[in-house]
Design an enzyme around this catalytic site. Sequence first.
Site, PDB file in Angstrom:
ATOM      1  N   ARG A 178       5.805  13.018   0.427  1.00  0.00           N
ATOM      2  CA  ARG A 178       4.448  13.560   0.297  1.00  0.00           C
ATOM      3  C   ARG A 178       4.014  14.348   1.526  1.00  0.00           C
ATOM      4  NH1 ARG A 178       4.731   8.697  -2.351  1.00  0.00           N
ATOM      5  NH2 ARG A 178       4.280   7.580  -0.433  1.00  0.00           N
ATOM      6  N   GLU A 225      10.532  -3.888   6.438  1.00  0.00           N
ATOM      7  CA  GLU A 225      10.329  -5.331   6.343  1.00  0.00           C
ATOM      8  C   GLU A 225      11.633  -6.004   5.895  1.00  0.00           C
ATOM      9  OE1 GLU A 225       7.076  -6.367   3.857  1.00  0.00           O
ATOM     10  OE2 GLU A 225       7.115  -8.481   4.463  1.00  0.00           O
TER      11      GLU A 225
HETATM   12  C1  PRP Z   1       5.515   6.289   2.565  1.00  0.00           C
HETATM   13  C2  PRP Z   1       4.544   7.240   3.211  1.00  0.00           C
HETATM   14  C3  PRP Z   1       5.042   7.303   4.637  1.00  0.00           C
HETATM   15  C4  PRP Z   1       5.563   5.901   4.861  1.00  0.00           C
HETATM   16  C5  PRP Z   1       4.543   5.093   5.579  1.00  0.00           C
HETATM   17  O1  PRP Z   1       6.657   6.964   2.174  1.00  0.00           O
HETATM   18  O2  PRP Z   1       4.541   8.515   2.577  1.00  0.00           O
HETATM   19  O3  PRP Z   1       6.095   8.259   4.799  1.00  0.00           O
HETATM   20  O4  PRP Z   1       5.819   5.329   3.568  1.00  0.00           O
HETATM   21  O5  PRP Z   1       5.007   3.783   5.794  1.00  0.00           O
HETATM   22  P1  PRP Z   1       5.281   3.194   7.240  1.00  0.00           P
HETATM   23  O6  PRP Z   1       4.168   3.637   8.148  1.00  0.00           O
HETATM   24  O7  PRP Z   1       5.271   1.707   7.014  1.00  0.00           O
HETATM   25  O8  PRP Z   1       6.625   3.674   7.701  1.00  0.00           O
HETATM   26  P2  PRP Z   1       7.709   6.326   1.165  1.00  0.00           P
HETATM   27  O9  PRP Z   1       8.664   5.473   1.938  1.00  0.00           O
HETATM   28  O10 PRP Z   1       6.954   5.668   0.045  1.00  0.00           O
HETATM   29  O11 PRP Z   1       8.536   7.574   0.689  1.00  0.00           O
HETATM   30  P3  PRP Z   1       8.242   8.749  -0.373  1.00  0.00           P
HETATM   31  O12 PRP Z   1       7.156   9.620   0.229  1.00  0.00           O
HETATM   32  O13 PRP Z   1       9.551   9.472  -0.448  1.00  0.00           O
HETATM   33  O14 PRP Z   1       7.823   8.113  -1.672  1.00  0.00           O
HETATM   34  N1  HPA Z   2       0.633   4.698  -0.246  1.00  0.00           N
HETATM   35  C1  HPA Z   2       1.544   5.607   0.083  1.00  0.00           C
HETATM   36  N2  HPA Z   2       2.514   5.380   0.946  1.00  0.00           N
HETATM   37  C2  HPA Z   2       2.560   4.181   1.517  1.00  0.00           C
HETATM   38  C3  HPA Z   2       1.647   3.194   1.228  1.00  0.00           C
HETATM   39  C4  HPA Z   2       0.629   3.460   0.304  1.00  0.00           C
HETATM   40  O1  HPA Z   2      -0.241   2.619  -0.012  1.00  0.00           O
HETATM   41  N3  HPA Z   2       1.958   2.110   1.981  1.00  0.00           N
HETATM   42  C5  HPA Z   2       3.051   2.441   2.691  1.00  0.00           C
HETATM   43  N4  HPA Z   2       3.407   3.695   2.437  1.00  0.00           N
END
Ligand code: PRP
Ligand code: HPA
Length: 172
Positions: A60, A97
């Site tokens: 994202r 985690e």
């Molecule tokens: C989510 C979000 C951040 C990260 C935040 O991505 O977009 O990149 O997790 O989490 P953190 O601060 O605990 O590291 P996700 O891993 O869901 O990947 P995606 O955007 O590819 O779905």
């Molecule tokens: N939304 C999107 N990304 C995330 C979240 C959430 O709530 N928590 C950790 N990564």
Amino acid sequence: MELQKALGLIAEVPDFPEPGVLFRDLTPLFADPAGFAAVVGALAETVGPEVDLIAGVEARGFLLAAAVGYARGIGVVLVRKPGKLPRVAGRVDYQLEYGTASVELPAGIVSPGQRVVVMDDVLATGGTAAAACKLLRDGGAVVEGVSVVMELTALGGRAVLEGNGVHALQAC
Ligand code: PRP
Ligand code: HPA
């Protein structure tokens, strides 16, 4: 649209991706042109005048980085999950985690001394953003800050990123 109204388009989804987690879903915000414009405008204001490059974190973060980069006339570098890039400058592994994750930087994009802002949708534990910052620094960049739409304060990401200049449009 006013920023607070735009941020109100973010949906809260209980029990995703696992029971007990309240997931913040930005897809309704991305789909709303006025809301997206308000958020992109506010994120663009977090990027200082000296910044050379915006780093978008998969997935994202790519949308946000691309829109802010376009709005500000600044290029974008992709911080990707492993196995996606044909030429890799570096890789950083970090703890989740349960298990580990990794981010990779494309080769030949970041020049030593370039000033970069890291952009993503959500700051949770800070593991992903911290890994992105390390990756960029390992590649010679100067990380000017981390800009996100939403910070989940209970998860402590800001402390993990201490010294990295975190900007969040909303903390909850
Ligand atoms: C989510 C979000 C951040 C990260 C935040 O991505 O977009 O990149 O997790 O989490 P953190 O601060 O605990 O590291 P996700 O891993 O869901 O990947 P995606 O955007 O590819 O779905
Ligand atoms: N939304 C999107 N990304 C995330 C979240 C959430 O709530 N928590 C950790 N990564």
